[in-house]
Design a protein around this motif. Structure first.
Motif, mmCIF file in Angstrom:
data_model
loop_
_atom_site.group_PDB
_atom_site.id
_atom_site.type_symbol
_atom_site.label_atom_id
_atom_site.label_comp_id
_atom_site.label_asym_id
_atom_site.label_seq_id
_atom_site.Cartn_x
_atom_site.Cartn_y
_atom_site.Cartn_z
ATOM 1 N N GLU A 63 -4.610 15.314 5.392
ATOM 2 C CA GLU A 63 -4.589 14.130 6.249
ATOM 3 C C GLU A 63 -3.785 13.012 5.601
ATOM 4 O O GLU A 63 -3.698 12.912 4.381
ATOM 5 N N LEU A 64 -3.176 12.163 6.448
ATOM 6 C CA LEU A 64 -2.566 10.947 5.939
ATOM 7 C C LEU A 64 -3.670 10.034 5.419
ATOM 8 O O LEU A 64 -4.693 9.829 6.082
ATOM 9 N N ALA A 65 -3.453 9.504 4.230
ATOM 10 C CA ALA A 65 -4.426 8.617 3.614
ATOM 11 C C ALA A 65 -3.685 7.430 3.021
ATOM 12 O O ALA A 65 -2.450 7.443 2.881
ATOM 13 N N THR A 66 -4.431 6.409 2.652
ATOM 14 C CA THR A 66 -3.809 5.221 2.074
ATOM 15 C C THR A 66 -4.663 4.673 0.946
ATOM 16 O O THR A 66 -5.893 4.860 0.926
ATOM 17 N N ARG A 103 4.686 17.147 6.036
ATOM 18 C CA ARG A 103 5.648 16.202 5.472
ATOM 19 C C ARG A 103 5.542 14.899 6.228
ATOM 20 O O ARG A 103 5.273 14.886 7.438
ATOM 21 N N PHE A 104 5.806 13.780 5.537
ATOM 22 C CA PHE A 104 5.590 12.475 6.154
ATOM 23 C C PHE A 104 6.490 11.446 5.493
ATOM 24 O O PHE A 104 6.820 11.532 4.314
ATOM 25 N N HIS A 105 6.897 10.467 6.289
ATOM 26 C CA HIS A 105 7.524 9.258 5.765
ATOM 27 C C HIS A 105 7.319 8.160 6.801
ATOM 28 O O HIS A 105 7.076 8.434 7.983
ATOM 29 N N ALA A 106 7.413 6.918 6.354
ATOM 30 C CA ALA A 106 7.233 5.786 7.259
ATOM 31 C C ALA A 106 8.013 4.593 6.758
ATOM 32 O O ALA A 106 8.221 4.418 5.550
ATOM 33 N N ALA A 120 -1.594 14.366 -4.289
ATOM 34 C CA ALA A 120 -0.926 13.560 -3.271
ATOM 35 C C ALA A 120 0.514 14.037 -3.120
ATOM 36 O O ALA A 120 1.107 14.573 -4.050
ATOM 37 N N LEU A 121 1.064 13.812 -1.928
ATOM 38 C CA LEU A 121 2.429 14.269 -1.621
ATOM 39 C C LEU A 121 3.016 13.361 -0.546
ATOM 40 O O LEU A 121 2.281 12.729 0.220
ATOM 41 N N ALA A 122 4.343 13.306 -0.491
ATOM 42 C CA ALA A 122 5.084 12.618 0.571
ATOM 43 C C ALA A 122 4.644 11.160 0.748
ATOM 44 O O ALA A 122 4.199 10.768 1.818
ATOM 45 N N PRO A 123 4.827 10.333 -0.279
ATOM 46 C CA PRO A 123 4.377 8.944 -0.168
ATOM 47 C C PRO A 123 5.377 8.050 0.557
ATOM 48 O O PRO A 123 6.581 8.283 0.548
ATOM 49 N N ALA A 124 4.845 7.017 1.175
ATOM 50 C CA ALA A 124 5.646 5.916 1.695
ATOM 51 C C ALA A 124 5.018 4.628 1.169
ATOM 52 O O ALA A 124 3.805 4.449 1.258
ATOM 53 N N PHE A 125 5.839 3.747 0.606
ATOM 54 C CA PHE A 125 5.369 2.489 0.049
ATOM 55 C C PHE A 125 5.637 1.398 1.077
ATOM 56 O O PHE A 125 6.782 1.096 1.408
ATOM 57 N N ARG A 153 0.829 -1.199 0.000
ATOM 58 C CA ARG A 153 0.000 0.000 0.000
ATOM 59 C C ARG A 153 0.865 1.252 0.000
ATOM 60 O O ARG A 153 2.064 1.200 0.264
ATOM 61 N N ILE A 154 0.213 2.378 -0.309
ATOM 62 C CA ILE A 154 0.851 3.679 -0.283
ATOM 63 C C ILE A 154 0.182 4.509 0.800
ATOM 64 O O ILE A 154 -1.049 4.591 0.857
ATOM 65 N N VAL A 155 0.978 5.113 1.658
ATOM 66 C CA VAL A 155 0.467 6.080 2.647
ATOM 67 C C VAL A 155 1.062 7.429 2.266
ATOM 68 O O VAL A 155 2.258 7.534 1.983
ATOM 69 N N PHE A 156 0.246 8.473 2.287
ATOM 70 C CA PHE A 156 0.669 9.754 1.732
ATOM 71 C C PHE A 156 -0.161 10.889 2.338
ATOM 72 O O PHE A 156 -1.170 10.662 3.015
ATOM 73 N N ARG A 157 0.272 12.109 2.074
ATOM 74 C CA ARG A 157 -0.500 13.295 2.451
ATOM 75 C C ARG A 157 -1.523 13.567 1.355
ATOM 76 O O ARG A 157 -1.164 13.808 0.211
ATOM 77 N N ASN A 158 -2.794 13.517 1.708
ATOM 78 C CA ASN A 158 -3.860 13.769 0.750
ATOM 79 C C ASN A 158 -3.966 15.264 0.472
ATOM 80 O O ASN A 158 -4.138 16.070 1.391
ATOM 81 N N MET A 159 -3.863 15.656 -0.798
ATOM 82 C CA MET A 159 -3.907 17.060 -1.186
ATOM 83 C C MET A 159 -5.230 17.464 -1.824
ATOM 84 O O MET A 159 -5.407 18.625 -2.219
ATOM 85 N N ALA A 160 -6.163 16.540 -1.950
ATOM 86 C CA ALA A 160 -7.457 16.862 -2.559
ATOM 87 C C ALA A 160 -8.247 17.797 -1.650
ATOM 88 O O ALA A 160 -8.275 17.624 -0.426
ATOM 89 N N TRP A 161 -8.915 18.788 -2.252
ATOM 90 C CA TRP A 161 -9.706 19.726 -1.467
ATOM 91 C C TRP A 161 -10.867 19.006 -0.795
ATOM 92 O O TRP A 161 -11.443 18.073 -1.343
#
Length: 342
Positions: free
Chosen positions: A74-77, A96-99, A335-340, A60-68
């Motif tokens: 929020e972090l989303a997946t 900013r986020f990473h995991a 989307a921004l700042a993804p972690a796979f 899965r991908i966890v990331f910062r959701n940029m949609a209005w």
């Protein structure tokens, strides 16, 4: 009852009614925004829980959701195999986020004081806060080591762009096993061209950790030039390796670094092209992205990298082969700042 008291009661009732009306309008507006996004083909988002733990929930991908809408920032997946599928939003907001390894690092705004500041928040696998650390500037980079025991972050202390020379950064490294915080890599001993080096204009950014969690790579800027450095956490040293390497990202197999490189002749505000460095041979391979990328890429796997470019709602994610072949493909909108993970 006195006239003054009646007037006070009436004023209070009017104020409460106005507040209720405003809340109703805001809720209706949020619902309308979501309906508009759905009609426009934007990402579908639901509220839910998810985990950062390895193997929990599949790839899965966890990331910062940029949609209005109500879940912006929020972090989303989403499932890695269906990146444009329905997003699950966590309610946890990050800039900013990473995991990795079941640990997340979330750089977020802190509005608890009189003036807005920023914090680095360590998250456990269930996105619960483990610890928090005040930041002395605006968040720009974040990284977690493969095993989840180390976290690093960079902030702009002065300026807000890497494109020019008028900026200052501070990069910190936190060992979650001991709680030791290296507040600034500028406190490390710098070995440049084999000799100890000190200068007032030293800046670090873009940490990426080795799999053994003993060393890292990063960018060092001084004297108008940028350098790739390898850091030793136990010895508290960084050693320069080569020039013109920014925001390195170590491949999962530990053999290559993806990075952004300044290319002569490009505009000053957009000077970078993505490259991959083979650590054994020293060979550099330019990648098939012709746009300037101001991001620290992440590796999807040993063959593919992902990165952000400006989009209609702040940023979109793209995927690109890491061997110089092929062309970039849009991975996710807004989307921004993804972690796979997984």
């Amino acid at each position: 009852m006195t006239l003054q008291r009646r007037i006070l009661i009436l004023a209070t009732a009017v104020a409460l009614l106005a507040a209720v009306c405003v809340l109703a309008v805001l809720r209706a507006s949020s619902r309308a925004d979501e309906k508009d996004r759905a009609r426009a083909g934007g990402p579908q988002i639901t509220r839910g829980e998810f985990s950062l733990a390895p193997g929990d929930g599949g790839r899965r991908i966890v990331f910062r959701n940029m949609a209005w809408g109500p879940h912006r920032d929020e972090l989303a997946t989403v499932a890695a195999g269906a990146p444009e599928g329905t997003r699950t939003a966590s309610g946890v907001s990050c800039l900013r986020f990473h995991a990795a390894g079941g640990t997340g690092i979330c750089l977020r705004a802190d509005r608890s004081g009189v003036q807005e500041g920023y914090r680095a928040v360590v998250l456990d696998a269930r996105l619960k806060e483990v610890s928090a650390h005040s930041l002395g500037g605006v968040p720009t980079r974040a990284r977690v080591s493969p095993g989840g025991h180390l976290a690093a972050w960079t902030v702009f202390v002065g300026g807000d762009s890497y494109a020019g020379a008028d900026f200052s950064t501070r990069t910190s490294v936190l060992d979650l096993r001991t709680g030791r915080l290296e507040a600034s890599l500028e406190d490390f001993t710098i070995l440049k061209d084999g000799k100890p080096y000190r200068a007032a204009d030293v800046n670090f950014w873009g940490v990426t950790f080795t799999a053994d969690e003993r060393a890292f790579y990063a960018t060092l800027a001084t004297g108008g030039r940028t350098h790739l450095v390898r850091g030793d956490l136990a010895a508290r040293t960084v050693t320069t390796l080569r020039e013109n390497v920014e925001c390195p990202s170590l491949s999962p197999d530990g053999t290559r670094l993806a990075f952004k490189k300044r290319v002569p002749g490009l505009p000053a505000e957009a000077p970078w092209r993505l490259h991959v460095l083979d650590l054994a041979s020293g060979a550099e391979t330019p990648l098939g992205e012709e746009r300037s990328v101001d991001d620290q890429v992440v590796w999807i796997d040993d063959r593919t990298v992902a990165y952000a470019l400006p989009g209609d709602f702040g940023a979109d994610l793209y995927a690109l082969p890491a061997d110089g072949s092929g062309a970039p493909a849009r991975l996710m909108d807004s989307a921004l700042a993804p972690a796979f993970l997984g």
